[in-house]
Design a protein around this motif. Structure first.
Motif, PDB file in Angstrom:
ATOM      1  N   GLY A 187      -7.892  22.697   3.522  1.00  0.00           N
ATOM      2  CA  GLY A 187      -8.017  23.560   2.624  1.00  0.00           C
ATOM      3  C   GLY A 187      -8.075  23.344   1.180  1.00  0.00           C
ATOM      4  N   MET A 188      -7.127  22.294   0.940  1.00  0.00           N
ATOM      5  CA  MET A 188      -7.008  21.651  -0.305  1.00  0.00           C
ATOM      6  C   MET A 188      -7.777  20.502  -0.761  1.00  0.00           C
ATOM      7  SD  MET A 188      -4.557  23.323  -1.945  1.00  0.00           S
ATOM      8  CE  MET A 188      -3.984  22.101  -3.425  1.00  0.00           C
ATOM      9  N   GLY A 189      -8.784  19.962   0.431  1.00  0.00           N
ATOM     10  CA  GLY A 189      -9.657  19.254  -0.149  1.00  0.00           C
ATOM     11  C   GLY A 189      -9.444  17.893   0.456  1.00  0.00           C
ATOM     12  N   TYR A 190      -8.503  17.891   1.365  1.00  0.00           N
ATOM     13  CA  TYR A 190      -8.521  16.312   1.999  1.00  0.00           C
ATOM     14  C   TYR A 190      -9.152  16.118   3.198  1.00  0.00           C
ATOM     15  CZ  TYR A 190      -3.604  15.749  -0.520  1.00  0.00           C
ATOM     16  OH  TYR A 190      -2.692  15.354  -1.498  1.00  0.00           O
ATOM     17  N   ALA A 191      -9.328  15.011   3.504  1.00  0.00           N
ATOM     18  CA  ALA A 191     -10.255  14.535   4.429  1.00  0.00           C
ATOM     19  C   ALA A 191      -9.635  13.676   5.574  1.00  0.00           C
ATOM     20  CB  ALA A 191     -11.517  13.884   3.992  1.00  0.00           C
ATOM     21  N   LEU A 210      -0.383  10.541  14.724  1.00  0.00           N
ATOM     22  CA  LEU A 210      -0.114  10.919  13.247  1.00  0.00           C
ATOM     23  C   LEU A 210      -1.721  10.976  12.678  1.00  0.00           C
ATOM     24  CD1 LEU A 210       2.641   8.831  11.876  1.00  0.00           C
ATOM     25  CD2 LEU A 210       2.847  11.277  12.365  1.00  0.00           C
ATOM     26  N   ILE A 211      -1.863  11.991  11.559  1.00  0.00           N
ATOM     27  CA  ILE A 211      -3.080  12.094  11.356  1.00  0.00           C
ATOM     28  C   ILE A 211      -3.250  11.565   9.843  1.00  0.00           C
ATOM     29  CG2 ILE A 211      -5.078  13.500  10.983  1.00  0.00           C
ATOM     30  CD1 ILE A 211      -4.048  15.421  13.208  1.00  0.00           C
ATOM     31  N   GLU A 212      -4.137  10.870   9.450  1.00  0.00           N
ATOM     32  CA  GLU A 212      -4.164  10.342   8.063  1.00  0.00           C
ATOM     33  C   GLU A 212      -5.190  11.203   7.240  1.00  0.00           C
ATOM     34  OE1 GLU A 212      -5.110   6.388   5.286  1.00  0.00           O
ATOM     35  OE2 GLU A 212      -4.938   6.026   7.459  1.00  0.00           O
ATOM     36  N   TYR A 213      -4.716  11.339   6.297  1.00  0.00           N
ATOM     37  CA  TYR A 213      -5.658  12.352   5.234  1.00  0.00           C
ATOM     38  C   TYR A 213      -5.695  11.791   3.955  1.00  0.00           C
ATOM     39  CZ  TYR A 213      -5.844  16.604   8.132  1.00  0.00           C
ATOM     40  OH  TYR A 213      -6.088  17.617   9.457  1.00  0.00           O
ATOM     41  N   ARG A 214      -6.894  11.947   3.111  1.00  0.00           N
ATOM     42  CA  ARG A 214      -6.993  11.417   1.918  1.00  0.00           C
ATOM     43  C   ARG A 214      -7.673  12.430   1.016  1.00  0.00           C
ATOM     44  NH1 ARG A 214      -8.374   5.551   0.354  1.00  0.00           N
ATOM     45  NH2 ARG A 214      -9.621   5.572  -1.560  1.00  0.00           N
ATOM     46  N   TYR A 215      -7.312  12.250  -0.353  1.00  0.00           N
ATOM     47  CA  TYR A 215      -7.928  13.247  -1.262  1.00  0.00           C
ATOM     48  C   TYR A 215      -8.229  12.578  -2.242  1.00  0.00           C
ATOM     49  CZ  TYR A 215      -8.141  16.944  -4.804  1.00  0.00           C
ATOM     50  OH  TYR A 215      -8.749  17.629  -5.824  1.00  0.00           O
ATOM     51  N   GLU A 216      -9.599  12.351  -2.675  1.00  0.00           N
ATOM     52  CA  GLU A 216     -10.088  11.593  -3.790  1.00  0.00           C
ATOM     53  C   GLU A 216      -9.892  12.050  -5.119  1.00  0.00           C
ATOM     54  OE1 GLU A 216     -11.396   8.626  -3.140  1.00  0.00           O
ATOM     55  OE2 GLU A 216     -11.521   8.610  -1.117  1.00  0.00           O
ATOM     56  N   LEU A 217      -9.698  11.217  -5.995  1.00  0.00           N
ATOM     57  CA  LEU A 217      -9.132  11.866  -7.324  1.00  0.00           C
ATOM     58  C   LEU A 217     -10.181  11.355  -8.408  1.00  0.00           C
ATOM     59  CD1 LEU A 217      -5.326  10.984  -7.532  1.00  0.00           C
ATOM     60  CD2 LEU A 217      -6.632  13.360  -7.327  1.00  0.00           C
TER      61      LEU A 217
END
Length: 230
Positions: A187-191, A210-217
């Motif tokens: 919901g915060m935009g992490y993929a 474990l699931i890896e999430y990434r949020y582009e800046l």
């Protein structure tokens, strides 16, 4: 509505931080236990044991007793694994937060305070596997203060910190059983960018990933000094 504010960690927060972490981690035991019961390996072992007892004893009493013992033993095993993990974390970075997060460059630890009490935590540090990323760690919110936007505020705090220091993205790991956390990050935009098995043998056997999430800046060039010097 209950108010809160996010601030940097102070040494006097040490015991409160440990309590928030321990309480939050303990809440994952039931969901991990259910995950364990759903795995083919668990069901195969239970079927073999119960089927063998049923054939050999020709009675329902022993299979039923064995089923109860297997369930109780599995629950105790999950609890033991989490207790060991919590103790390890408390001895490592959570036992020396000032040294681990507040003094080195590009690291920081924050708490959310409500009513004079620490009710949530989050930290970040440079990723050891993604040079361009800061890794979000130690996100925990007491159940009594969820639904107030605290976790989202902590996510934004880490993102702002990373952006100010010129990082390209924020990454994090969460477990397959933490569905509430997954919804928050997405919901915060992490993929979601990948999955990996926890390296311990039991975790591999039970498909605990474990699931890896990434949020582009947005790209920025100004990498500021560490939070302990700001």
């Amino acid at each position: 509505m209950t108010s809160f504010h996010v601030r940097r960690y102070r040494p006097e927060d040490a015991e409160a931080v440990k309590k928030v972490f321990t309480t939050s981690m303990g809440e994952h035991v039931p969901s991990t236990f259910l995950h364990m019961l759903k795995q083919p390996l668990t069901q195969a072992v239970a079927s073999c044991v119960i089927g063998g007892l049923l054939l050999s004893s020709r009675s329902l009493i022993l299979p039923l007793l064995a089923s109860a013992l297997l369930v109780a033993g599995s629950r105790q095993l999950v609890g033991y694994i989490f207790t060991r993990y919590i103790q390890m974390c408390l001895k490592k970075d959570l036992g020396r937060i000032q040294e681990a997060y507040m003094e080195p460059e590009d690291r920081c630890f924050w708490v959310a305070e409500s009513g004079g009490c620490v009710v949530a935590t989050v930290a970040c540090l440079p990723s050891s596997v993604r040079e361009e990323c800061l890794e979000l760690k130690r996100m925990a919110v007491l159940r009594s203060h969820r639904g107030l936007g605290i976790a989202k505020a902590l996510c934004r705090t880490v993102a702002d910190f990373a952006r100010q220091r010129g990082y390209r993205a924020v990454m994090l790991y969460t477990s397959v059983v933490q569905s509430e956390a997954q919804r928050l990050y997405e919901g915060m935009g992490y993929a979601r960018v990948g999955e990996a098995l926890v390296p311990e043998m039991l975790a591999k056997l039970l498909n605990f990933t474990l699931i890896e999430y990434r949020y582009e800046l947005p790209e920025q060039n100004d990498r500021r000094s560490s939070c302990s010097r700001k």
